[in-house]
Scaffold this motif. Structure first.
Motif, PDB file in Angstrom:
ATOM      1  N   SER A 127       7.418   4.109  -6.290  1.00  0.00           N
ATOM      2  CA  SER A 127       6.752   2.654  -6.808  1.00  0.00           C
ATOM      3  C   SER A 127       6.126   2.041  -5.586  1.00  0.00           C
ATOM      4  CB  SER A 127       7.736   1.902  -7.452  1.00  0.00           C
ATOM      5  OG  SER A 127       7.201   0.662  -7.949  1.00  0.00           O
ATOM      6  N   THR A 128       4.985   1.379  -5.795  1.00  0.00           N
ATOM      7  CA  THR A 128       4.463   0.224  -4.997  1.00  0.00           C
ATOM      8  C   THR A 128       5.701  -0.643  -4.502  1.00  0.00           C
ATOM      9  OG1 THR A 128       2.131   0.528  -5.753  1.00  0.00           O
ATOM     10  CG2 THR A 128       2.790  -1.663  -4.589  1.00  0.00           C
ATOM     11  N   PHE A 129       6.489  -0.951  -5.460  1.00  0.00           N
ATOM     12  CA  PHE A 129       7.614  -1.938  -5.055  1.00  0.00           C
ATOM     13  C   PHE A 129       8.663  -1.221  -4.217  1.00  0.00           C
ATOM     14  CE2 PHE A 129       6.994  -4.711  -9.301  1.00  0.00           C
ATOM     15  CZ  PHE A 129       5.891  -5.235  -8.701  1.00  0.00           C
ATOM     16  N   GLY A 130       8.327  -0.033  -3.943  1.00  0.00           N
ATOM     17  CA  GLY A 130       9.222   0.345  -3.017  1.00  0.00           C
ATOM     18  C   GLY A 130       8.720   0.234  -1.390  1.00  0.00           C
ATOM     19  N   SER A 131       7.425  -0.620  -1.390  1.00  0.00           N
ATOM     20  CA  SER A 131       6.932  -0.900   0.065  1.00  0.00           C
ATOM     21  C   SER A 131       6.856  -2.453  -0.388  1.00  0.00           C
ATOM     22  CB  SER A 131       5.385  -0.164   0.084  1.00  0.00           C
ATOM     23  OG  SER A 131       5.651   1.159   0.144  1.00  0.00           O
ATOM     24  N   ILE A 132       6.694  -3.156  -1.247  1.00  0.00           N
ATOM     25  CA  ILE A 132       6.339  -4.508  -1.292  1.00  0.00           C
ATOM     26  C   ILE A 132       7.500  -5.199  -2.224  1.00  0.00           C
ATOM     27  CG2 ILE A 132       4.684  -6.499  -2.196  1.00  0.00           C
ATOM     28  CD1 ILE A 132       2.558  -4.278  -1.797  1.00  0.00           C
ATOM     29  N   CYS A 191      13.507  -2.939  -6.443  1.00  0.00           N
ATOM     30  CA  CYS A 191      12.773  -2.932  -5.214  1.00  0.00           C
ATOM     31  C   CYS A 191      13.592  -2.216  -4.099  1.00  0.00           C
ATOM     32  CB  CYS A 191      12.079  -4.335  -4.712  1.00  0.00           C
ATOM     33  SG  CYS A 191      10.808  -4.750  -5.361  1.00  0.00           S
ATOM     34  N   ALA A 192      14.930  -2.718  -4.247  1.00  0.00           N
ATOM     35  CA  ALA A 192      16.035  -2.146  -3.163  1.00  0.00           C
ATOM     36  C   ALA A 192      16.221  -0.617  -3.767  1.00  0.00           C
ATOM     37  CB  ALA A 192      17.432  -2.975  -3.687  1.00  0.00           C
ATOM     38  N   SER A 193      16.269  -0.274  -4.928  1.00  0.00           N
ATOM     39  CA  SER A 193      16.408   1.186  -5.011  1.00  0.00           C
ATOM     40  C   SER A 193      15.190   2.077  -4.572  1.00  0.00           C
ATOM     41  CB  SER A 193      16.583   1.248  -6.581  1.00  0.00           C
ATOM     42  OG  SER A 193      15.607   1.006  -7.360  1.00  0.00           O
ATOM     43  N   LYS A 194      14.005   1.626  -4.790  1.00  0.00           N
ATOM     44  CA  LYS A 194      12.688   2.166  -4.590  1.00  0.00           C
ATOM     45  C   LYS A 194      12.281   2.024  -3.132  1.00  0.00           C
ATOM     46  CE  LYS A 194      11.632   3.433  -8.661  1.00  0.00           C
ATOM     47  NZ  LYS A 194      11.593   4.979  -9.037  1.00  0.00           N
ATOM     48  N   PHE A 195      12.898   1.174  -2.481  1.00  0.00           N
ATOM     49  CA  PHE A 195      12.512   1.218  -0.955  1.00  0.00           C
ATOM     50  C   PHE A 195      13.623   2.076  -0.322  1.00  0.00           C
ATOM     51  CE2 PHE A 195      10.388  -2.802  -0.958  1.00  0.00           C
ATOM     52  CZ  PHE A 195       9.934  -3.304   0.383  1.00  0.00           C
ATOM     53  N   GLY A 196      14.856   2.158  -0.878  1.00  0.00           N
ATOM     54  CA  GLY A 196      15.744   3.273  -0.500  1.00  0.00           C
ATOM     55  C   GLY A 196      15.087   4.655  -0.811  1.00  0.00           C
ATOM     56  N   GLU A 231      -3.610  -2.186  -4.454  1.00  0.00           N
ATOM     57  CA  GLU A 231      -1.992  -1.887  -3.952  1.00  0.00           C
ATOM     58  C   GLU A 231      -1.946  -1.124  -2.817  1.00  0.00           C
ATOM     59  OE1 GLU A 231      -2.632  -3.187  -8.141  1.00  0.00           O
ATOM     60  OE2 GLU A 231      -3.693  -1.915  -6.992  1.00  0.00           O
ATOM     61  N   LYS A 232      -2.786  -0.068  -2.692  1.00  0.00           N
ATOM     62  CA  LYS A 232      -2.638   0.718  -1.253  1.00  0.00           C
ATOM     63  C   LYS A 232      -2.923  -0.194  -0.287  1.00  0.00           C
ATOM     64  CE  LYS A 232      -5.662   4.054  -2.770  1.00  0.00           C
ATOM     65  NZ  LYS A 232      -6.318   5.220  -2.432  1.00  0.00           N
TER      66      LYS A 232
END
Length: 260
Positions: free
Chosen positions: A132-137, A146-151, A225-226
């Motif tokens: 997800s974009t929320f894996g970077s923002i 976000c924590a799971s997708k950052f991971g 978003e990118k």
């Protein structure tokens, strides 16, 4: 990555993006093993085999072993299963946090752990992880997500580098907001209030397949978003300021008492 004559295990096949992937994969000549908690929801069609799998189960590793015994020809995995909850951190139960970490991150790690040795031995294999974009923002109201997708993003990057001298491919695709049933009405209203574009699941599925066919290591979807992903990585204070301006609107939906 060749799609024809491949057998893909698709996780999250009854969700918006996963469901949108089934048809195109079959049309490309792939066989699709759709693993889901609700296999009965899938329409019967040639080239598709529904199976039951509980991604949040403590017994997931054992379930994967049993699945492999029934389908030994799996040579690719597409993980697009996910859970989220739009809520302030202190409004979430421990079970909410656990569910997002178990499904979004832990299950992807266990799936990769299970299939990587098989793919290496076979000399072919692919792990496609949908983030997800929320894996970077980081975004207010989505702290656990976000924590799971950052991971997941970090996991895919580390695993790709760990397997760089093997034939196993690791692809990470990060969609922006997508119009799926996972988003309740307040989230859709929030996106409209903030002017955030939402992609159709079919458009996201097409982008995932393109990334696979072009052997891309990573693909981030959507503009601007990118650009925000790059800015957030270099100058996070700029994104902090932008988010602060949006925070009153976000809080209005967070405090509405209606959450997913």
């Amino acid at each position: 990555m060749r799609l024809h004559d491949r057998t893909f295990l698709l996780l999250g096949g009854t969700g918006g993006i996963g469901q949108a992937l089934i048809g195109p994969l079959v049309e490309c000549g792939a066989r699709v093993i759709v693993a889901t908690r609700h296999p009965e929801r899938l329409e019967k069609r040639a080239g598709v085999s529904p199976v039951h799998l509980e991604l949040a189960s403590p017994e997931l590793d054992r379930q994967l072993q049993q699945l492999s015994e029934v389908y030994p020809d799996i040579d690719g995995v597409i993980h697009c299963a996910g859970q989220n909850r739009f809520a302030a951190l202190d409004a979430m139960a421990v079970s909410d946090l656990d569910a997002q970490l178990m499904v979004n991150l832990r299950s992807a790690m266990l799936v990769a752990r299970h299939f990587t040795p098989r793919f290496r031995k076979a000399g072919v294999g692919a792990l496609v992880l949908v983030g997800s974009t929320f894996g970077s923002i980081g975004f207010p109201g989505y702290t656990a997500y976000c924590a799971s997708k950052f991971g997941l993003r970090g996991f895919s990057e580390a695993l790709r580098r760990e397997l760089a001298d093997t034939p196993v491919q690791v692809v990470y695709v990060a969609p922006r907001a997508t119009a799926t049933a996972m988003n309740p009405a307040p989230v859709n209203e929030l996106n409209r209030a903030l002017g955030n574009a939402m992609d159709a699941p079919e458009a996201v599925a097409a982008q995932i397949l393109q990334a696979m066919e072009k052997d891309e290591r990573r693909r981030f979807l959507g503009w601007p978003e990118k650009l925000f992903v790059v800015i957030n990585g270099i100058l996070p204070k700029l994104v902090d300021k932008a988010m602060l301006k949006q925070l009153p609107v976000i809080r209005r939906f967070l405090d509405s008492g209606v959450v997913s």
